[in-house]
Design a protein around this motif. Structure first.
Motif, short mmCIF file in Angstrom:
data_model
loop_
_atom_site.label_atom_id
_atom_site.label_comp_id
_atom_site.label_asym_id
_atom_site.label_seq_id
_atom_site.Cartn_x
_atom_site.Cartn_y
_atom_site.Cartn_z
N ALA A 216 5.83 -8.39 0.57
CA ALA A 216 4.85 -7.84 1.49
C ALA A 216 3.47 -8.33 1.08
N ARG A 217 2.63 -8.55 2.05
CA ARG A 217 1.26 -8.99 1.78
C ARG A 217 0.30 -7.85 2.02
N PHE A 218 -0.74 -7.82 1.18
CA PHE A 218 -1.76 -6.78 1.25
C PHE A 218 -3.14 -7.42 1.33
N ASP A 219 -4.05 -6.75 2.04
CA ASP A 219 -5.41 -7.25 2.20
C ASP A 219 -6.28 -7.00 0.98
N THR A 220 -5.89 -6.05 0.12
CA THR A 220 -6.67 -5.77 -1.08
C THR A 220 -5.76 -5.60 -2.29
N ARG A 221 -6.30 -5.92 -3.44
CA ARG A 221 -5.56 -5.71 -4.68
C ARG A 221 -5.29 -4.22 -4.88
N ARG A 222 -6.23 -3.39 -4.46
CA ARG A 222 -6.07 -1.94 -4.58
C ARG A 222 -4.81 -1.47 -3.84
N GLN A 223 -4.59 -1.97 -2.62
CA GLN A 223 -3.38 -1.61 -1.86
C GLN A 223 -2.12 -2.10 -2.59
#
Length: 101
Positions: A7-14
């Motif tokens: 899965a890809r995330f827009d932020t490292r935090r996510q």
């Protein structure tokens, strides 16, 4: 043969939150989860979050040196029975572009 969900995330935090959910709430072994940049460059995602965002104090500003060089990808090994629950957990914390291989 082991299957892998990515899965890809827009932020490292996510991405970090997703990993914690997988490990703590779903019992995935930490060594069965990995996070890495999409692409060759180091990245914290595609948008500002966490320590790159301005804080609540008056006079603070947004940092302008965040490594916004692409999405962060999380990969997790799937068990025979856990795929649907893990997909849901990743989606709940902001995953996009889920793929299984």
């Amino acid at each position: 043969m082991a299957r892998t969900l990515t899965a890809r995330f827009d932020t490292r935090r996510q991405a970090e939150l997703a990993i914690e959910h997988l490990v703590q709430k779903h019992g995935v072994k930490r060594e069965g989860v990995s996070a890495h940049p999409v692409g060759a460059r180091n990245t914290v995602g595609t948008r500002i979050a966490g320590s790159d965002a301005p804080d609540a104090q008056v006079g603070t500003r947004e940092r302008d040196d965040a490594a916004l060089h692409g999405a962060v990808e999380v990969s997790v090994e799937l068990s025979a029975a856990g795929g649907d629950a893990l997909r849901k957990a990743l989606t709940e914390v902001g995953a996009r572009d889920l793929a299984e291989a």
